[in-house]
Design an enzyme around this catalytic site. Structure first.
Site, PDB file in Angstrom:
ATOM      1  N   ASP A  82       0.845  -1.190   0.000  1.00 58.69           N
ATOM      2  CA  ASP A  82       0.000   0.000   0.000  1.00 58.69           C
ATOM      3  C   ASP A  82       0.892   1.256   0.000  1.00 58.69           C
ATOM      4  O   ASP A  82       1.784   1.378   0.848  1.00 58.69           O
ATOM      5  CB  ASP A  82      -0.882  -0.047   1.261  1.00 58.69           C
ATOM      6  N   HIS A  83       0.655   2.156  -0.921  1.00 59.35           N
ATOM      7  CA  HIS A  83       1.386   3.441  -0.985  1.00 59.35           C
ATOM      8  C   HIS A  83       2.904   3.298  -0.992  1.00 59.35           C
ATOM      9  O   HIS A  83       3.591   3.934  -0.178  1.00 59.35           O
ATOM     10  CB  HIS A  83       0.967   4.363   0.173  1.00 59.35           C
ATOM     11  N   ASP A 104       3.033   4.982  -5.371  1.00 63.27           N
ATOM     12  CA  ASP A 104       2.271   6.222  -5.209  1.00 63.27           C
ATOM     13  C   ASP A 104       3.163   7.407  -5.546  1.00 63.27           C
ATOM     14  O   ASP A 104       3.853   7.947  -4.689  1.00 63.27           O
ATOM     15  CB  ASP A 104       1.734   6.320  -3.776  1.00 63.27           C
ATOM     16  N   GLU A 134      -1.163   5.956  -9.020  1.00 65.42           N
ATOM     17  CA  GLU A 134      -2.120   6.960  -8.526  1.00 65.42           C
ATOM     18  C   GLU A 134      -1.941   8.292  -9.230  1.00 65.42           C
ATOM     19  O   GLU A 134      -0.832   8.778  -9.426  1.00 65.42           O
ATOM     20  CB  GLU A 134      -1.982   7.157  -7.005  1.00 65.42           C
ATOM     21  N   HIS A 180      -7.813   9.793   3.683  1.00 67.10           N
ATOM     22  CA  HIS A 180      -7.438   8.775   4.663  1.00 67.10           C
ATOM     23  C   HIS A 180      -7.868   9.190   6.068  1.00 67.10           C
ATOM     24  O   HIS A 180      -7.995  10.373   6.361  1.00 67.10           O
ATOM     25  CB  HIS A 180      -5.925   8.559   4.649  1.00 67.10           C
ATOM     26  N   HIS A 211      -9.175   4.885  -2.626  1.00 69.41           N
ATOM     27  CA  HIS A 211      -8.532   4.931  -1.301  1.00 69.41           C
ATOM     28  C   HIS A 211      -9.434   5.691  -0.330  1.00 69.41           C
ATOM     29  O   HIS A 211     -10.400   6.329  -0.735  1.00 69.41           O
ATOM     30  CB  HIS A 211      -7.180   5.648  -1.407  1.00 69.41           C
ATOM     31  N   ALA A 213     -11.568   4.782   1.932  1.00 73.43           N
ATOM     32  CA  ALA A 213     -12.957   4.366   1.746  1.00 73.43           C
ATOM     33  C   ALA A 213     -13.586   3.711   2.976  1.00 73.43           C
ATOM     34  O   ALA A 213     -14.553   2.968   2.860  1.00 73.43           O
ATOM     35  CB  ALA A 213     -13.058   3.439   0.542  1.00 73.43           C
ATOM     36  N   ILE A 255      -9.648  -0.160   2.809  1.00 74.53           N
ATOM     37  CA  ILE A 255     -10.211   0.023   4.147  1.00 74.53           C
ATOM     38  C   ILE A 255      -9.166  -0.286   5.210  1.00 74.53           C
ATOM     39  O   ILE A 255      -8.646  -1.398   5.286  1.00 74.53           O
ATOM     40  CB  ILE A 255     -11.443  -0.880   4.327  1.00 74.53           C
ATOM     41  N   SER A 257      -9.082   2.308   8.357  1.00 76.88           N
ATOM     42  CA  SER A 257      -9.609   2.945   9.575  1.00 76.88           C
ATOM     43  C   SER A 257     -10.715   2.124  10.242  1.00 76.88           C
ATOM     44  O   SER A 257     -10.765   2.043  11.478  1.00 76.88           O
ATOM     45  CB  SER A 257     -10.125   4.345   9.250  1.00 76.88           C
TER      46      SER A 257
HETATM   47  P1  13P Z   1      -9.207   4.609   5.288  1.00 77.63           P
HETATM   48  O1  13P Z   1      -8.397   5.485   6.181  1.00 77.63           O
HETATM   49  O2  13P Z   1     -10.471   5.290   4.845  1.00 77.63           O
HETATM   50  O3  13P Z   1      -9.499   3.279   5.887  1.00 77.63           O
HETATM   51  O4  13P Z   1      -8.360   4.378   3.931  1.00 77.63           O
HETATM   52  C1  13P Z   1      -7.337   3.403   3.888  1.00 77.63           C
HETATM   53  C2  13P Z   1      -6.513   3.480   2.647  1.00 77.63           C
HETATM   54  O5  13P Z   1      -6.828   4.123   1.665  1.00 77.63           O
HETATM   55  C3  13P Z   1      -5.254   2.708   2.648  1.00 77.63           C
HETATM   56  O6  13P Z   1      -4.513   2.911   1.489  1.00 77.63           O
HETATM   57  O1  G3H Z   2      -2.913   4.885   3.614  1.00 73.65           O
HETATM   58  C1  G3H Z   2      -2.801   4.752   4.826  1.00 73.65           C
HETATM   59  C2  G3H Z   2      -3.174   3.464   5.451  1.00 73.65           C
HETATM   60  O2  G3H Z   2      -4.289   3.646   6.270  1.00 73.65           O
HETATM   61  C3  G3H Z   2      -1.997   2.888   6.180  1.00 73.65           C
HETATM   62  O3  G3H Z   2      -1.711   3.630   7.322  1.00 73.65           O
HETATM   63  O4  G3H Z   2       0.696   4.158   7.053  1.00 73.65           O
HETATM   64  O5  G3H Z   2      -0.411   4.257   9.310  1.00 73.65           O
HETATM   65  O6  G3H Z   2       0.025   2.051   8.212  1.00 73.65           O
HETATM   66  P1  G3H Z   2      -0.254   3.525   8.011  1.00 73.65           P
HETATM   67 ZN    ZN Z   3      -4.586   4.851   0.661  1.00 79.09          ZN
END
Ligand code: 13P
Ligand code: G3H
Ligand code: ZN
Ligand code: NA
Length: 309
Positions: A82-83, A104, A134, A180, A211, A213, A255, A257
């Protein structure tokens, strides 16, 4: 089995649903998500951020996901970065067993974003790994009112064809008003479905990623506040908007959060109700249950990816 996102996105696009991409940081979260996918017969994406790799270490997360794949062999599971901020972290994850990565480059200029994304795609595709890019920046947590009004942060649909054709990415994250974290909107939640429609017109059949979401499930926020927490003004994306996006070109819904809130709500409740307990297995059980139940709810009621394996 461990899979890339190719097949799951193709089916999701054609079927008018979306795959859940859930952030994982420890064993209980992985088990809760995979149990839900198993129960609802849903393909799933387990995604790992740079922060998750720092917290748990790369090898612990990949080995836990390997264990999940052995434990639930019928569930198609993509292990996704992720990212990814640069080529190096993407390379480390591709070399280290991930089946998919996100680069990203959205904070770079258009040309620099293309350059770094293409470099990752070339490396990944040679090794059978899929890549998410992205375009456009998600609104920040602090400054939502200001940036929500600022079109510059939304994805410009005029850029998407060139970005996708020059980079060769397999999916594209776009900014249509989500952000986010647990504080997404100050007023009425609103997503720019017109941008999503314009993007999908320009990229027919191409999977789009959403993202930021999380719905910021109100029951969990209330539970946290009821049992000693203090979270004010939290607001997520209404489920109806996510459901609509899932029927459109959006094939991956991210998802994190909601997982965090579920774990915290269950833990706080348990701790208040059982002040004499101190075995982590006791309080981590309801936390894992909360992950499983919230993911089942997402799969069936929001994403529509149940009974797809
Ligand atoms: P949320 O913070 O809405 O759960 O988004 C998570 C996300 O986009 C991780 O890449
Ligand atoms: O995009 C952000 C995600 O919620 C991941 O969060 O970088 O704190 O692990 P984090
Ligand atoms: Zn994200
Ligand atoms: Na879809």
């Amino acid at each position: 089995p461990l899979v890339t996102t190719t097949e799951m996105f193709k089916k999701a696009y054609e079927g008018g649903y979306a795959i859940g991409a859930f952030n994982v940081n420890n064993m209980e979260i992985i088990q809760g998500i995979v149990e839900a996918a198993q129960q609802e017969k849903a393909p799933v994406i387990l995604q790992v951020s740079a922060g998750a790799r720092k917290y748990a270490k790369h090898v612990y997360l990949t080995k836990l996901v390997e264990a999940a794949i052995i434990d639930a062999p019928e569930v198609p599971i993509a292990l996704h970065l992720d990212h990814g901020a640069d080529f190096e972290i993407c390379k480390a994850c591709i070399d280290g067993g991930f089946s998919s990565v996100m680069i990203d480059g959205s904070h770079h200029s258009f040309e620099d974003n293309i350059a770094v994304t293409k470099k990752v795609v070339d490396y990944a595709h040679e090794r059978g790994v899929t890549v998410e890019g992205e375009l456009g920046r998600l609104a920040g947590v602090e400054d939502d009112v200001k940036v929500a009004a600022d079109d510059a942060l939304y994805t410009d649909p005029a850029e998407v064809e060139e970005f996708v054709s020059r980079t060769g990415v397999d999916s594209l994250a776009i900014a249509i008003g989500t952000s986010h974290g647990a504080f997404k909107f100050k007023g009425e939640p609103h997503l720019r479905f017109d941008i999503l429609e314009e993007v999908s017109k320009r990229l027919p059949g191409f999977p789009i990623v959403l993202h930021g979401a999380s719905s910021v499930i109100p029951e969990y926020v209330e539970m946290i506040n009821q049992y000693g927490g203090k979270i004010d003004g939290a607001q997520g994306v209404p489920e109806a908007l996510l459901r609509k996006a899932a029927t459109m070109a959006v094939c991956k819904i991210n998802i994190d959060s909601d997982i965090r809130l579920g774990v915290t709500a269950a833990l706080r409740k348990y701790m208040v109700e059982h002040p004499d307990h101190f075995d982590p297995r006791q309080y981590l059980t309801p936390a894992r249950d909360a992950v499983r139940e919230s993911v089942r709810h997402k799969i069936v009621e929001v994403l529509g990816c149940n009974n797809k394996i």
